[in-house]
Motif scaffolding. Structure first.
Motif, PDB file in Angstrom:
ATOM      1  N   PRO A  31       0.778  -1.243   0.000  1.00 41.93           N
ATOM      2  CA  PRO A  31       0.000   0.000   0.000  1.00 41.93           C
ATOM      3  C   PRO A  31       0.810   1.296   0.000  1.00 41.93           C
ATOM      4  CG  PRO A  31       0.045  -0.959   2.212  1.00 41.93           C
ATOM      5  CD  PRO A  31       0.828  -1.877   1.331  1.00 41.93           C
ATOM      6  N   TYR A  32       2.121   1.223   0.191  1.00 40.45           N
ATOM      7  CA  TYR A  32       2.852   2.477   0.406  1.00 40.45           C
ATOM      8  C   TYR A  32       3.585   3.008  -0.824  1.00 40.45           C
ATOM      9  CZ  TYR A  32       1.803   1.230   5.191  1.00 40.45           C
ATOM     10  OH  TYR A  32       1.143   0.889   6.338  1.00 40.45           O
ATOM     11  N   LEU A  33       3.320   2.426  -2.000  1.00 40.16           N
ATOM     12  CA  LEU A  33       3.944   2.922  -3.228  1.00 40.16           C
ATOM     13  C   LEU A  33       2.881   3.040  -4.316  1.00 40.16           C
ATOM     14  CD1 LEU A  33       7.185   0.709  -3.438  1.00 40.16           C
ATOM     15  CD2 LEU A  33       7.113   3.148  -2.935  1.00 40.16           C
ATOM     16  N   THR A  34       3.156   3.885  -5.308  1.00 34.79           N
ATOM     17  CA  THR A  34       2.228   4.000  -6.429  1.00 34.79           C
ATOM     18  C   THR A  34       2.344   2.748  -7.299  1.00 34.79           C
ATOM     19  OG1 THR A  34       3.854   4.984  -7.888  1.00 34.79           O
ATOM     20  CG2 THR A  34       2.594   6.513  -6.513  1.00 34.79           C
ATOM     21  N   GLU A  35       1.344   2.539  -8.167  1.00 32.30           N
ATOM     22  CA  GLU A  35       1.371   1.370  -9.070  1.00 32.30           C
ATOM     23  C   GLU A  35       2.657   1.359  -9.900  1.00 32.30           C
ATOM     24  OE1 GLU A  35      -0.667  -1.326  -9.409  1.00 32.30           O
ATOM     25  OE2 GLU A  35      -1.474  -0.501  -7.550  1.00 32.30           O
ATOM     26  N   LYS A  36       3.021   2.556 -10.375  1.00 41.75           N
ATOM     27  CA  LYS A  36       4.194   2.658 -11.246  1.00 41.75           C
ATOM     28  C   LYS A  36       5.466   2.268 -10.473  1.00 41.75           C
ATOM     29  CE  LYS A  36       6.446   5.878 -14.319  1.00 41.75           C
ATOM     30  NZ  LYS A  36       6.909   7.244 -14.372  1.00 41.75           N
ATOM     31  N   GLU A  37       5.558   2.784  -9.244  1.00 44.96           N
ATOM     32  CA  GLU A  37       6.731   2.457  -8.426  1.00 44.96           C
ATOM     33  C   GLU A  37       6.792   0.956  -8.121  1.00 44.96           C
ATOM     34  OE1 GLU A  37       7.584   6.327  -5.607  1.00 44.96           O
ATOM     35  OE2 GLU A  37       5.739   5.220  -5.253  1.00 44.96           O
ATOM     36  N   LYS A  38       5.620   0.395  -7.796  1.00 40.79           N
ATOM     37  CA  LYS A  38       5.573  -1.039  -7.472  1.00 40.79           C
ATOM     38  C   LYS A  38       6.009  -1.887  -8.671  1.00 40.79           C
ATOM     39  CE  LYS A  38       1.408  -0.975  -5.721  1.00 40.79           C
ATOM     40  NZ  LYS A  38       0.131  -1.257  -5.059  1.00 40.79           N
ATOM     41  N   ASN A  39       5.480  -1.524  -9.849  1.00 42.01           N
ATOM     42  CA  ASN A  39       5.841  -2.281 -11.057  1.00 42.01           C
ATOM     43  C   ASN A  39       7.336  -2.199 -11.333  1.00 42.01           C
ATOM     44  OD1 ASN A  39       3.238  -3.009 -11.471  1.00 42.01           O
ATOM     45  ND2 ASN A  39       2.773  -1.342 -12.901  1.00 42.01           N
ATOM     46  N   PHE A  40       7.852  -0.982 -11.182  1.00 44.03           N
ATOM     47  CA  PHE A  40       9.279  -0.737 -11.430  1.00 44.03           C
ATOM     48  C   PHE A  40      10.128  -1.594 -10.484  1.00 44.03           C
ATOM     49  CE2 PHE A  40      13.040   2.209 -10.953  1.00 44.03           C
ATOM     50  CZ  PHE A  40      13.512   2.041 -12.234  1.00 44.03           C
ATOM     51  N   ILE A  41       9.756  -1.603  -9.207  1.00 47.80           N
ATOM     52  CA  ILE A  41      10.543  -2.336  -8.215  1.00 47.80           C
ATOM     53  C   ILE A  41      10.380  -3.846  -8.397  1.00 47.80           C
ATOM     54  CG2 ILE A  41      10.767  -2.831  -5.739  1.00 47.80           C
ATOM     55  CD1 ILE A  41      10.272   0.122  -5.203  1.00 47.80           C
ATOM     56  N   THR A  42       9.137  -4.311  -8.513  1.00 49.89           N
ATOM     57  CA  THR A  42       8.954  -5.771  -8.584  1.00 49.89           C
ATOM     58  C   THR A  42       9.587  -6.339  -9.863  1.00 49.89           C
ATOM     59  OG1 THR A  42       6.744  -5.473  -9.456  1.00 49.89           O
ATOM     60  CG2 THR A  42       6.909  -5.929  -7.121  1.00 49.89           C
ATOM     61  N   LYS A  43       9.521  -5.571 -10.941  1.00 54.51           N
ATOM     62  CA  LYS A  43      10.147  -6.043 -12.183  1.00 54.51           C
ATOM     63  C   LYS A  43      11.662  -6.193 -12.002  1.00 54.51           C
ATOM     64  CE  LYS A  43      11.054  -4.354 -16.794  1.00 54.51           C
ATOM     65  NZ  LYS A  43      11.802  -3.113 -16.829  1.00 54.51           N
ATOM     66  N   ASN A  44      12.265  -5.244 -11.333  1.00 54.07           N
ATOM     67  CA  ASN A  44      13.720  -5.259 -11.227  1.00 54.07           C
ATOM     68  C   ASN A  44      14.268  -6.139 -10.111  1.00 54.07           C
ATOM     69  OD1 ASN A  44      14.707  -3.482 -13.392  1.00 54.07           O
ATOM     70  ND2 ASN A  44      13.348  -2.007 -12.411  1.00 54.07           N
ATOM     71  N   ILE A  45      13.528  -6.275  -9.015  1.00 46.44           N
ATOM     72  CA  ILE A  45      14.023  -7.193  -7.977  1.00 46.44           C
ATOM     73  C   ILE A  45      13.530  -8.616  -8.234  1.00 46.44           C
ATOM     74  CG2 ILE A  45      14.291  -5.434  -6.184  1.00 46.44           C
ATOM     75  CD1 ILE A  45      11.738  -6.469  -4.898  1.00 46.44           C
ATOM     76  N   GLY A  46      12.551  -8.757  -9.128  1.00 47.17           N
ATOM     77  CA  GLY A  46      12.125 -10.089  -9.551  1.00 47.17           C
ATOM     78  C   GLY A  46      11.259 -10.822  -8.538  1.00 47.17           C
ATOM     79  N   ILE A  47      10.693 -10.103  -7.577  1.00 51.52           N
ATOM     80  CA  ILE A  47       9.897 -10.751  -6.528  1.00 51.52           C
ATOM     81  C   ILE A  47       8.437 -10.310  -6.668  1.00 51.52           C
ATOM     82  CG2 ILE A  47       9.551 -10.980  -4.016  1.00 51.52           C
ATOM     83  CD1 ILE A  47      12.621 -10.283  -3.791  1.00 51.52           C
ATOM     84  N   HIS A  48       7.549 -11.286  -6.919  1.00 58.75           N
ATOM     85  CA  HIS A  48       6.141 -10.939  -7.083  1.00 58.75           C
ATOM     86  C   HIS A  48       5.305 -11.319  -5.879  1.00 58.75           C
ATOM     87  CE1 HIS A  48       7.640 -10.464 -11.141  1.00 58.75           C
ATOM     88  NE2 HIS A  48       6.647  -9.619 -11.304  1.00 58.75           N
ATOM     89  N   SER A  49       5.652 -12.435  -5.245  1.00 59.56           N
ATOM     90  CA  SER A  49       4.891 -12.812  -4.047  1.00 59.56           C
ATOM     91  C   SER A  49       5.838 -13.315  -2.973  1.00 59.56           C
ATOM     92  CB  SER A  49       3.851 -13.871  -4.391  1.00 59.56           C
ATOM     93  OG  SER A  49       4.488 -15.023  -4.892  1.00 59.56           O
ATOM     94  N   ARG A  50       5.344 -13.302  -1.749  1.00 55.56           N
ATOM     95  CA  ARG A  50       6.162 -13.711  -0.610  1.00 55.56           C
ATOM     96  C   ARG A  50       5.300 -14.521   0.351  1.00 55.56           C
ATOM     97  NH1 ARG A  50       7.143  -9.485   2.273  1.00 55.56           N
ATOM     98  NH2 ARG A  50       5.630  -8.129   1.226  1.00 55.56           N
ATOM     99  N   ARG A  51       5.942 -15.201   1.295  1.00 55.47           N
ATOM    100  CA  ARG A  51       5.217 -16.015   2.276  1.00 55.47           C
ATOM    101  C   ARG A  51       5.480 -15.457   3.672  1.00 55.47           C
ATOM    102  NH1 ARG A  51       3.289 -20.926   0.124  1.00 55.47           N
ATOM    103  NH2 ARG A  51       3.363 -20.675  -2.136  1.00 55.47           N
TER     104      ARG A  51
END
Lengths: 352, 81
Positions: free
Chosen positions: A29-49
């Motif tokens: 919840p603490y980042l914009t959609e664009k920021e989230k996409n940018f980060i998840t694409k580059n760190i390669g992590i989409h889900s966590r446990r």
């Protein structure tokens, strides 16, 4: 230390446990959609446990150990060594290994203690259990490695919140005169200690009434004294400068050409670090199993989690040579080359 | 010797992933741009590592206000034995 060569020790089985609860980085919840996409694409992590609040790292390891003992048909009474490696013990004292000894029903003459290490835990732990078992003919030991990183990371710290999962693991080792030698390169650079650290709550900065006061260190990085500090750029430099020479040196010391290694199982840090390691060492992608997308960084358990998710069938039959490399908090890093034969790997366990 | 313009275009390409219209010059104070973030910093460092085999850290970025400063640092590190 100089290269460590451990003889007569065989890894008989590996199990890993992850919580069933899946958290998607796209819901952060603490980042914009664009920021989230940018980060998840580059760190390669989409889900966590993420575990339930009342589940600990030792609980995750316990379930892995129970399943592994059962599957190997080992009796708890046969275990003479138990090492628990974690940064998230059940209590400040006593050591969690003592609690696991009694919970698993292991005998009272079982050696048990904790080691405080994070992402380098697995190679270090194998070397410690292996070294002790070398002196116990026919002896059997358990290495339990895991972390509940969710208890350390502040959800409002965008530099760390999207990276970590909770996980635990169990590895069964046995003194076996037919085993091929295991090779280790184990290193430390405490100068980098502040790059990955929880400052408060222990001896240097004891817990005090303001320990839980949150501060915004930089925009989007909010945490308190008991939260993990992670300096991503420093960790990148550390990882990509220390690990390739460690891998090359150990292959040379063991007399095993890099191309004879069947799999390189690296700590799952983030996509940028792991891709850079692969490029710098010219490792074909199919030899580098990767679980970042689904599990993120499972800290100390990332190597057994990756083995359990990606390689159970393959390592289950025949002989294989695998290289394991963990690197992180300390700063500490360890590389191991092990030979496996019909290694039992339990399919990944999910805990409610 | 790394060409300064090529170096600038290389860094600019990373910024353009974030904002395709972004343009940099050697004198740009890149950390003061709208695009700059800790994630972009990591991407820039990765690109420099891949291209020039020089690994920078956070302190290096702090010491280099402009692209030109960054270029000079990479050149000097590349020339180190």
């Amino acid at each position: 230390m100089p290269v460590l060569n451990i003889k007569n020790i065989s890894i008989k089985g590996i199990a890993a446990t992850v919580p069933k609860k899946v958290v998607h980085n796209s819901d952060y919840p603490y980042l914009t959609e664009k920021e989230k996409n940018f980060i998840t694409k580059n760190i390669g992590i989409h889900s966590r446990r993420i575990t339930a609040p009342d589940t600990t790292a030792s609980d995750l390891c316990f379930h892995a150990a129970v399943k592994l003992l059962k599957d190997l048909n080992w009796q708890p009474s046969e275990i003479s060594v138990l090492i628990f490696v974690s940064q998230t013990p059940d209590f400040i004292t006593p050591c969690t290994a003592a609690l696991l000894q009694t919970r698993l029903g292991l005998p009272k003459n079982c050696l048990a203690f904790d080691i405080n290490l994070g992402c380098s835990a697995y190679p270090y732990g194998l070397s410690v259990v292996g070294s002790i078992l070398q002196n116990i003919p026919g002896g059997k030991g358990l290495l339990l490695v895991g972390d509940k990183s969710s208890q350390l990371v502040n959800d409002k710290d965008k530099s760390a919140a999207l990276l970590f999962s909770d996980a635990g693991s169990a590895t069964a080792l046995q003194n076996d005169h037919k085993a091929s030698p295991m090779w280790f390169d184990l290193c430390t650079d405490g100068e980098g200690a502040k790059s990955l650290m929880v400052k408060g709550g222990a001896g240097r900065h004891p817990f005090h009434p303001r320990s839980l006061d949150e501060k915004e260190e930089t925009p989007g990085v909010i945490r308190h004294d008991l939260n993990l500090i992670l300096k991503g750029l420093d960790i990148f430099k550390f990882s990509v400068t220390k690990i390739p020479p460690s891998v090359k040196m150990l292959c040379e010391a063991a007399g095993i050409p890099q191309e004879h290694i069947d799999y390189f199982v690296f700590h799952q840090a983030n996509k940028l670090i792991n891709q850079t390691l692969g490029k710098r060492l010219a490792i074909p992608l199919e030899k580098m199993p990767d679980t970042l997308n689904e599990f993120g960084n499972t800290s100390s358990a990332s190597i057994p989690v990756t083995l359990a998710k990606k390689l159970p069938g393959i390592l289950g039959s025949g002989q294989h040579t695998i290289l394991l490399s963990g690197f992180g908090v300390g700063l500490s890093w360890g590389t191991a080359i092990i030979h496996t034969e019909n290694l039992y790997i339990c399919p990944l366990i999910e805990l409610e | 010797m790394i060409n300064k313009d090529e170096f600038t275009r290389l860094i600019e390409a990373e910024f353009q992933v974030e904002n395709p219209k972004c343009q940099l010059t050697p004198s740009t104070k890149y950390k003061e741009t709208e695009e700059w973030s800790s994630m972009l910093a990591l991407l820039v460092i990765v690109q420099i590592t891949d291209t020039y085999n020089v690994v920078l850290d956070e302190q290096d970025l702090k010491n280099c206000p402009t692209i030109s400063d960054l270029h000079q640092l990479v050149v000097s590190k590349q020339n180190q034995p």
